[in-house]
Motif scaffolding. Structure first.
Motif, PDB file in Angstrom:
ATOM      1  N   UNK A 163     -12.057  85.391 -61.184  1.00 36.83           N
ATOM      2  CA  UNK A 163     -12.437  84.239 -61.995  1.00 36.83           C
ATOM      3  C   UNK A 163     -13.957  84.262 -62.198  1.00 36.83           C
ATOM      4  N   UNK A 164     -14.447  83.280 -62.923  1.00 35.52           N
ATOM      5  CA  UNK A 164     -15.889  83.186 -63.154  1.00 35.52           C
ATOM      6  C   UNK A 164     -16.349  81.963 -62.362  1.00 35.52           C
ATOM      7  N   UNK A 165     -16.864  82.196 -61.151  1.00 34.65           N
ATOM      8  CA  UNK A 165     -17.042  81.061 -60.231  1.00 34.65           C
ATOM      9  C   UNK A 165     -18.040  80.014 -60.712  1.00 34.65           C
ATOM     10  N   UNK A 166     -18.988  80.429 -61.534  1.00 33.91           N
ATOM     11  CA  UNK A 166     -20.005  79.461 -61.928  1.00 33.91           C
ATOM     12  C   UNK A 166     -19.716  78.802 -63.282  1.00 33.91           C
ATOM     13  N   UNK A 167     -18.500  78.963 -63.765  1.00 33.87           N
ATOM     14  CA  UNK A 167     -18.159  78.408 -65.076  1.00 33.87           C
ATOM     15  C   UNK A 167     -17.946  76.891 -65.002  1.00 33.87           C
ATOM     16  N   UNK A 168     -18.646  76.128 -65.835  1.00 36.99           N
ATOM     17  CA  UNK A 168     -18.453  74.670 -65.761  1.00 36.99           C
ATOM     18  C   UNK A 168     -17.153  74.227 -66.434  1.00 36.99           C
ATOM     19  N   UNK A 169     -16.662  73.090 -65.976  1.00 35.12           N
ATOM     20  CA  UNK A 169     -15.464  72.484 -66.566  1.00 35.12           C
ATOM     21  C   UNK A 169     -15.788  71.955 -67.955  1.00 35.12           C
ATOM     22  N   UNK A 798     -30.074  74.102 -57.288  1.00 34.88           N
ATOM     23  CA  UNK A 798     -30.335  73.214 -58.419  1.00 34.88           C
ATOM     24  C   UNK A 798     -28.993  72.651 -58.876  1.00 34.88           C
ATOM     25  N   UNK A 799     -28.931  71.336 -58.956  1.00 33.82           N
ATOM     26  CA  UNK A 799     -27.740  70.685 -59.516  1.00 33.82           C
ATOM     27  C   UNK A 799     -28.144  70.189 -60.890  1.00 33.82           C
ATOM     28  N   UNK A 800     -27.395  70.586 -61.887  1.00 35.09           N
ATOM     29  CA  UNK A 800     -27.806  70.261 -63.253  1.00 35.09           C
ATOM     30  C   UNK A 800     -26.637  69.732 -64.062  1.00 35.09           C
ATOM     31  N   UNK A 801     -26.924  68.786 -64.922  1.00 34.38           N
ATOM     32  CA  UNK A 801     -25.921  68.310 -65.881  1.00 34.38           C
ATOM     33  C   UNK A 801     -26.597  68.265 -67.242  1.00 34.38           C
ATOM     34  N   UNK A 802     -25.935  68.845 -68.235  1.00 31.52           N
ATOM     35  CA  UNK A 802     -26.540  68.988 -69.548  1.00 31.52           C
ATOM     36  C   UNK A 802     -25.596  68.444 -70.604  1.00 31.52           C
ATOM     37  N   UNK A 809     -18.552  77.435 -76.023  1.00 31.03           N
ATOM     38  CA  UNK A 809     -18.229  78.598 -75.192  1.00 31.03           C
ATOM     39  C   UNK A 809     -18.868  78.412 -73.820  1.00 31.03           C
ATOM     40  N   UNK A 810     -18.086  78.010 -72.822  1.00 24.82           N
ATOM     41  CA  UNK A 810     -18.680  77.699 -71.515  1.00 24.82           C
ATOM     42  C   UNK A 810     -19.378  78.886 -70.871  1.00 24.82           C
ATOM     43  N   UNK A 811     -18.934  80.108 -71.169  1.00 23.40           N
ATOM     44  CA  UNK A 811     -19.585  81.285 -70.572  1.00 23.40           C
ATOM     45  C   UNK A 811     -20.999  81.449 -71.132  1.00 23.40           C
ATOM     46  N   UNK A 812     -21.113  81.332 -72.448  1.00 21.05           N
ATOM     47  CA  UNK A 812     -22.430  81.447 -73.077  1.00 21.05           C
ATOM     48  C   UNK A 812     -23.324  80.288 -72.648  1.00 21.05           C
ATOM     49  N   UNK A 813     -22.731  79.101 -72.527  1.00 14.15           N
ATOM     50  CA  UNK A 813     -23.510  77.934 -72.107  1.00 14.15           C
ATOM     51  C   UNK A 813     -24.033  78.115 -70.693  1.00 14.15           C
ATOM     52  N   UNK A 814     -23.194  78.671 -69.838  1.00 18.81           N
ATOM     53  CA  UNK A 814     -23.628  78.883 -68.470  1.00 18.81           C
ATOM     54  C   UNK A 814     -24.836  79.819 -68.442  1.00 18.81           C
ATOM     55  N   UNK A 815     -24.792  80.836 -69.307  1.00 16.23           N
ATOM     56  CA  UNK A 815     -25.928  81.746 -69.404  1.00 16.23           C
ATOM     57  C   UNK A 815     -27.191  81.018 -69.827  1.00 16.23           C
ATOM     58  N   UNK A 816     -27.059  80.118 -70.793  1.00 16.22           N
ATOM     59  CA  UNK A 816     -28.225  79.365 -71.261  1.00 16.22           C
ATOM     60  C   UNK A 816     -28.743  78.419 -70.190  1.00 16.22           C
ATOM     61  N   UNK A 817     -27.844  77.774 -69.485  1.00 19.60           N
ATOM     62  CA  UNK A 817     -28.266  76.809 -68.463  1.00 19.60           C
ATOM     63  C   UNK A 817     -28.947  77.536 -67.302  1.00 19.60           C
ATOM     64  N   UNK A 818     -28.299  78.575 -66.800  1.00 20.87           N
ATOM     65  CA  UNK A 818     -28.888  79.284 -65.653  1.00 20.87           C
ATOM     66  C   UNK A 818     -30.184  79.977 -66.038  1.00 20.87           C
ATOM     67  N   UNK A 819     -30.190  80.559 -67.237  1.00 22.67           N
ATOM     68  CA  UNK A 819     -31.409  81.215 -67.695  1.00 22.67           C
ATOM     69  C   UNK A 819     -32.547  80.233 -67.902  1.00 22.67           C
ATOM     70  N   UNK A 820     -32.207  79.058 -68.421  1.00 25.41           N
ATOM     71  CA  UNK A 820     -33.230  78.027 -68.626  1.00 25.41           C
ATOM     72  C   UNK A 820     -33.823  77.569 -67.306  1.00 25.41           C
ATOM     73  N   UNK A 864     -21.918  67.912 -70.042  1.00 25.57           N
ATOM     74  CA  UNK A 864     -21.473  66.617 -70.555  1.00 25.57           C
ATOM     75  C   UNK A 864     -21.241  66.804 -72.049  1.00 25.57           C
ATOM     76  N   UNK A 865     -20.060  66.421 -72.492  1.00 27.97           N
ATOM     77  CA  UNK A 865     -19.706  66.664 -73.895  1.00 27.97           C
ATOM     78  C   UNK A 865     -19.640  65.344 -74.656  1.00 27.97           C
TER      79      UNK A 865
END
Lengths: 924, 306
Positions: A163-169, A798-802, A809-820, A864-865
């Motif tokens: 699985x992708x453990x860091x993928x957000x819901x 770091x706990x983050x909510x965006x 695309x949660x995978x691409x978003x995760x990349x943006x969040x972690x990279x940011x 957050x959507x």
């Protein structure tokens, strides 16, 4: 000449080389193995990592002859005959590939690790990849990918489902939208096949070089190029006299000389350009150009720049050194502070910062037929490049073609003209292709930076924490030329009251010309700087009032019905309070920290908001075209930049969703001004919104045409048809997509559809209307560990909510969040671009430290959507918001650990420890 | 920009020296090259134009890549990389401080090619390996060509090679360090290394320290028979805290003693402020902390070193 005999990826190779060549150069330019990248050329970044006899080395400074008789393995040799190496496959699956420029080096270093240690843990990975940098910051995903690959290699017989453990819901997906889909360019990026500008070579191609200024501020008295022209192998030497058209370029203000003529204004200024048979000859020719200068006083900070007695650096706007005075006013500031029961006032300073994209600037110019000229470049704004090249060459835009190559990271640093005009001038002068590749040193000295700022911020509140007034004075160092400095500082100013409802606001911001490098776009676009000030003041306010920092922010956080500091009414899609709630929930569930050793742990909180789109009344549009083919595929086209963020994934997903096609059947063509319509600049977190909408409407338009065809075949009304999985269906009947396309062509219907999308109109600052059509929001909490023996700070978690509207695309978003988060962690702790009296001290990557995998904290991410009605499926921007709150979250945590406030970035452990020891309450 | 023309890979010391002689001072020795080739690049951007007619790579000399025990010594050849040292059981057991120091130099790709001898020849007073070698009383074998041909190398005390920051007594255009050696630490003896870095700016330590102790018995509270302490950068050349060593010799390492030793170190060392790296005041704060940290680690190890 020497002969190098060695084995490359299992194949014996014999190649004639100069004895002073380095291995990376032989691999890339003699053997055509361009998967090995050169990013720093100083053994700092690991992008050039290859294995020599099974040991990883930085091939950029590895003398090639040292590899005599050796077995060398490059990225091109990693894949197996039966498919990708598990590392490659896992990097794709886990989302550890963004811009891709570091990927070959990271993969080779990872391979070296697994060769020695088949079961590494996070610590082992951090040690092994310590100096193999990824500026996109996909370190968390890399660690997951490496561990998975190790397991696959250990247990080759077992079927593994990772699985992708860091993928957000996220919300329930549609057919394609909302799914964690991998990038269309990922395979090319993990195999070394991906082509960036320097990976293109042409017969007869020449190599260009640029003579930069010798002083940060000087009058040019004369330029003599005769000796350089006489050097054997030199094909052209050009100066300002050889610029037939506009002598200046610039995105908003046309104030940046193509080649300097009257003055030089910073060390990166271009004075002359050369094209020669080799890079070496071009470099030697530069030394033969004689320029007489008369040195002028150097203006090295924005506060001095504003003083009337200071020499004028650049009168680009007719207001002396003042590039722009930005004034934000809401309510009545004096009445506001009169109501305040507590006032916090502080001054904050932040230095210049460097994008440090892994791929240095490169451009190739070549003449086409019919007097046209082509420039190949990885640019964030292809159509603006075309306009500026045409203007400088005095050609109509129809005579210029800008063709985008892959981009090895941008972050705002590839919006301005670099070598685009120069290669076009040289190619036109000589009639042969000319490539200009900047060294890392040149890149560091030349391109625009993040503004250095001085921010004085006064925040007033009632005893219950209700904000009543906010007054800021901001000085922004915009350097020698305007670049996007006006807009960046406008954003700094309009966001300087934070994501809060403040009834009385007064902000004056001065964007100033100085003799420092120009400052322009950089992820966060000014908000990074003002958020540091705002969130530090907010935290101090909470402490002073004895309020919970979460509570203070919740009390004042922008919500629907509030107004921003520019007077804009928030009508929808404001998820800040939900972001705060999610972060608070996690932080408050953590066990109480008991600090018993010299290592002190503490949490810090910060919030932020950031506009999506250009705003301020600028027309904000993007065009996209969708074409469908008889093989059942589609292509979506626009000139918008993929800088690692994943735009092609999003465009393909949207097109697939609207046409009911499997994602794999959509191709994406980006950034060719002859073939793709204008998507506008890749800036302001806008591409998913604007080009996403353009693609969506184009695909819808195409679908309507196909529906008309299908409706006749299926004998049903067009609006009753469903497009799904490659079929068009109605009542149990279905037609394959390709069949419908074929029929549509027979019926002479168009099979391509162009849509120009115009984002909702905005109004200029001062008009109290909607300055922006949307904002993204975030809350972040950082857990740090401060070593009270040394002052060293480590971020543990770091706990983050965006709030990004809708997760496409949660995978691409995760990349943006972690990279940011990684990038802003660097902003807080590791990075500082240092200039002394206009001269750049941080002129090598060895002196400018971006965060490495060893700095990577655990990241817990929520999305957050809170959908925005105008966005594609409700989405708004993510690229910048994720990187803004991290710095103040860290500095607030430092205060909570030791009682010292950080007023100047980056955190200086030296000053911090001395402040702690001497009982000071802040570091200035 | 190219800083050299030719590249030679001699397989014997004699060949290497002959090549150097042929180039009459216009060639120089290179090993891993990670310092030399990057430094010359930095010099180029500063406006200087470093150039060598040739580089003489000494890592291919027969036996140069070996770490060997000889008599009471451990010898490290001029082709031995930092990675080899970190991984060497011999060094881990008999010179732990050196393994620790070499493990924090650069990143893995650099450690895979960078040699310890090359690091010593570079003559930086704060180089991690050098700080560790100083407490081991290391010696370097310097080979040079004389009128009568090649002499067998002399063993020179390491400290004698350092003449100032980046200035070595070894003339790399005519001489080469063929090996380093130091006495293998034995029973009741151990060493430790630690350093503090800053996350910004150049990758040079703010302060590094190494200590070596020999106890009178296998007990952390036993008498300190012998002790060595080195730190860098606190002087233009590698520094041994002899006054502190003298104070500690014969004593038992209880807290008041350690405290006094730390005060003595602060009183005797003279760190300076270096721009964009560290203030003098900060370095003074770190001295006692690093001393206690490395001494404790060395004492604990010595007490277990049967």
């Amino acid at each position: 000449m020497s002969i190098l005999n060695f084995t490359v990826n299992g194949n014996p190779v014999s190649v004639e080389i100069e004895p002073n060549e380095y291995l990376a150069y032989v691999l890339r330019y003699k053997l055509g193995l361009t998967g090995t990248k050169i990013a720093c050329d100083e053994a700092e970044c690991g992008a050039c990592t290859v294995l020599v006899n099974g040991t990883s080395v930085d091939s950029c400074i590895y003398p090639a002859l040292k590899a005599q008789g050796a077995e060398v393995m490059t990225i091109e040799g990693l894949a197996r005959p039966d498919g990708l190496h598990p590392l490659q496959a896992q990097f794709i699956q886990q989302g550890a590939v963004q811009c891709g420029f570091c990927t070959p080096g990271v993969l080779m270093q990872s391979k070296n690790l697994l060769d020695q240690n088949p079961d590494p843990d996070d610590h082992d990975i951090k040690v092994a990849l310590k100096d193999t940098f990824c500026r996109c910051g996909c370190y968390v995903s890399m660690m997951n990918a490496i561990k998975n690959a190790a397991q696959e290699l250990r247990e080759p017989e077992t079927e593994h489902l990772f699985n992708i453990p860091n993928l957000p819901q996220v919300k329930a997906p549609l057919n394609v939208i909302g799914k964690p889909i991998t990038r269309p360019d990922a395979v090319a990026k993990v195999t070394g096949a991906a082509r960036y500008t320097d990976d293109y070579n042409f017969p007869d191609m020449l190599h260009g070089a640029t003579l930069r200024a010798k002083f940060p501020h000087a009058r040019i008295l004369s330029i003599d190029t005769s000796k350089a022209k006489a050097l054997d192998g030199v094909r052209a030497v050009l100066t300002h006299k050889d610029v037939p058209g506009s002598k200046h370029h610039g995105l908003i203000y046309n104030d940046w000389p193509v080649l300097c003529y009257d003055k030089v204004r910073y060390m990166g200024d271009a004075v002359a350009i050369v094209a020669a048979d080799t890079r070496e000859i071009a470099q030697r020719a530069l030394e033969l150009i004689e320029v007489e200068y008369e040195e002028l006083p150097v203006v090295d900070n924005p506060v001095d720049a504003l003083k009337p007695e200071t020499i004028i650096v650049n009168d680009g706007t007719g207001h002396g050194n003042l590039l722009k005075h930005i004034h934000v006013e809401k309510g009545d500031i004096e009445k506001g502070f009169a109501k305040a029961e507590v006032i916090i006032e502080n001054e904050y300073r932040s230095p210049f910062y460097e994008h440090a994209f892994m791929e240095p600037e490169c451009a190739i110019g070549q003449a086409l037929d019919n007097g046209r000229i082509e420039v190949i470049v990885g640019s964030q704004i292809p159509y603006e490049d075309r306009r500026q090249i045409a203007a400088a060459l005095d050609l109509p835009e129809s005579k210029v073609r800008v063709r985008g190559a892959l981009i090895g990271g941008g972050f705002g640093g590839k919006e301005d003209i670099a070598a685009q005009i120069h290669v076009a001038l040289l190619a036109r002068a000589i009639g042969r292709p000319v490539k200009m590749l900047y060294s890392r040193h040149e890149s560091l000295v030349f391109h625009p930076k993040r503004h250095a700022t001085v921010i004085r911020l006064r925040t007033g509140a009632k005893k219950d924490g209700t904000l009543v007034a906010s007054h800021a004075t901001i000085y922004g160092d915009s350097g020698a030329y305007a670049s996007l400095g006006d807009k960046v500082m406008t954003r700094a100013a309009t966001h300087a009251a934070g994501p809060y409802h403040v009834p009385n606001v007064l902000i004056d911001c001065y964007a100033m010309y100085t003799n420092n490098p120009p400052a322009g776009a950089f992820r966060g676009f000014g908000v990074t700087q003002s958020a540091f000030a705002v969130e530090s003041n907010m935290d101090e306010l909470a402490h002073k009032l004895g309020l919970d920092p979460f509570e203070l922010r919740r009390k004042n956080g922008l919500a629907v019905g509030d107004t921003t500091s520019t007077g804009q009414l928030v009508r929808e899609s404001a998820g800040l309070l939900e972001c705060i709630r999610l972060v608070e929930q996690v932080v408050k569930a953590q066990p109480e920290i008991e600090n018993q050793t010299s290592k002190i742990r503490a949490w810090g909180l910060a919030c932020a908001f950031k506009n999506t789109g250009l705003g301020g009344g600028s027309p904000d549009k993007s065009a996209a075209e969708v074409e469908v083919f008889e093989d059942g595929t589609a292509e979506v086209r626009t000139s918008a930049a993929e800088i690692g963020q994943g735009l092609p994934t999003i465009l393909a997903m949207i097109t697939a969703e609207e046409l009911g096609l499997p994602y794999e059947r959509v191709r994406v063509l980006l950034s060719d001004t002859d073939l793709t319509p204008d998507g506008g600049p890749t800036t302001a977190s806008r591409q998913t919104f604007v080009s996403g909408n353009a693609a969506r409407y184009a695909a819808k338009g195409m679908r309507e045409i196909l529906a008309e065809t299908a409706s006749e075949q299926l004998d049903a009304a067009p609006d009753t048809l469903t497009f799904k999985d490659g079929y068009i269906r109605q009542n149990g009947h279905k037609m394959p997509f390709e069949e419908v396309v074929k029929r549509a062509r027979e019926e002479n219907r168009p099979t391509r559809y162009l849509h120009e999308y115009h984002a909702p109109a905005t109004t200029p600052l001062g008009s109290e209307g909607d300055m922006h059509f949307g904002f993204s929001y975030a809350a972040q909490a950082a857990l740090i560990e401060l070593d009270s023996d040394t002052g060293e700070v480590h971020v543990l978690k770091v706990v983050t909510a965006t709030d990004i509207g809708r997760a496409l695309n949660p995978l691409a978003l995760q990349g943006q969040v972690e990279g940011g988060i990684m990038m802003c962690l660097g902003n807080a702790l590791t990075e500082e671009y240092i200039i002394e009296k206009g001269k750049v001290w941080t002129d090598l990557l060895a002196k400018y430290k971006m965060p490495s995998i060893k700095h990577t904290p655990e990241i817990v991410s929520f999305l957050v959507e809170d959908e925005i009605s105008t966005g594609p499926y409700g989405a708004k921007g993510v690229g910048e918001i994720s990187s803004i709150p991290t710095t103040p979250a860290i500095t607030n945590a430092i205060y909570n650990a030791c009682g010292v406030r950080i007023r100047r970035l980056p955190v200086d452990q030296d000053a911090l420890l001395l402040a702690m020891r001497s009982g000071k309450s802040e570091t200035k | 920009m190219k800083v050299f023309d030719n590249y030679h890979l001699p397989t014997t010391v004699v060949q290497a020296l002959e090549l150097l002689a042929q180039y009459e001072g216009r060639a120089r020795v290179v090993a891993g090259g990670t310092d030399l080739l990057v430094d010359t690049q930095a010099e180029y951007y500063e406006g200087r134009r470093p150039h060598f007619d040739a580089l003489i790579d000494v890592t291919g000399i027969a036996g140069a890549g070996e770490i060997r025990a000889r008599d009471e010594y451990i010898e490290i050849g001029c082709g031995v990389t930092h990675t080899q040292i970190v991984a060497s059981p011999l060094i881990q057991k008999h010179a732990a401080a050196l393994a620790e120091a070499c493990s924090v130099v650069g990143g893995p790709q650099v450690r895979n090619v960078a040699t310890l001898c090359g690091n010593v020849a570079h003559a930086l007073p704060a180089a991690d390996g050098t700080v560790a070698l100083m407490i081991l009383d290391a010696e370097a074998a310097v080979a040079r060509q004389s009128r009568s041909g090649t002499d067998s190398p002399d063993w020179v005390p390491l400290a004698a090679l350092f003449q100032g920051p980046g200035k070595s007594a070894v003339d790399s255009t005519r001489e080469l360090i063929t090996a380093l050696r130091f006495r293998a630490l034995g029973a009741r003896e151990a060493s430790a290394f630690s350093r503090v870095m800053r996350p910004q700016g150049v990758a040079l330590p703010i302060l590094g320290m190494a200590t070596r102790v020999r106890l009178s018995a296998l007990d952390i509270h036993a008498r300190i028979e012998d002790v060595a302490i080195s730190a860098g950068p606190v002087a233009p050349v590698p520094y041994r805290a002899s006054a502190v060593e003298e104070f500690l010799r014969g004593k038992t390492a209880d807290q008041p003693v350690l405290q006094e030793a730390a005060e003595l170190l602060v009183a005797n060392a003279h760190p300076r402020t270096s721009a964009h790296r560290a203030t003098k005041e900060y370095r003074f704060e770190l001295l006692p902390m690093l001393l206690q940290q490395t001494l404790r680690a060395a004492l604990e190890r010595a007490a277990q070193s049967a």
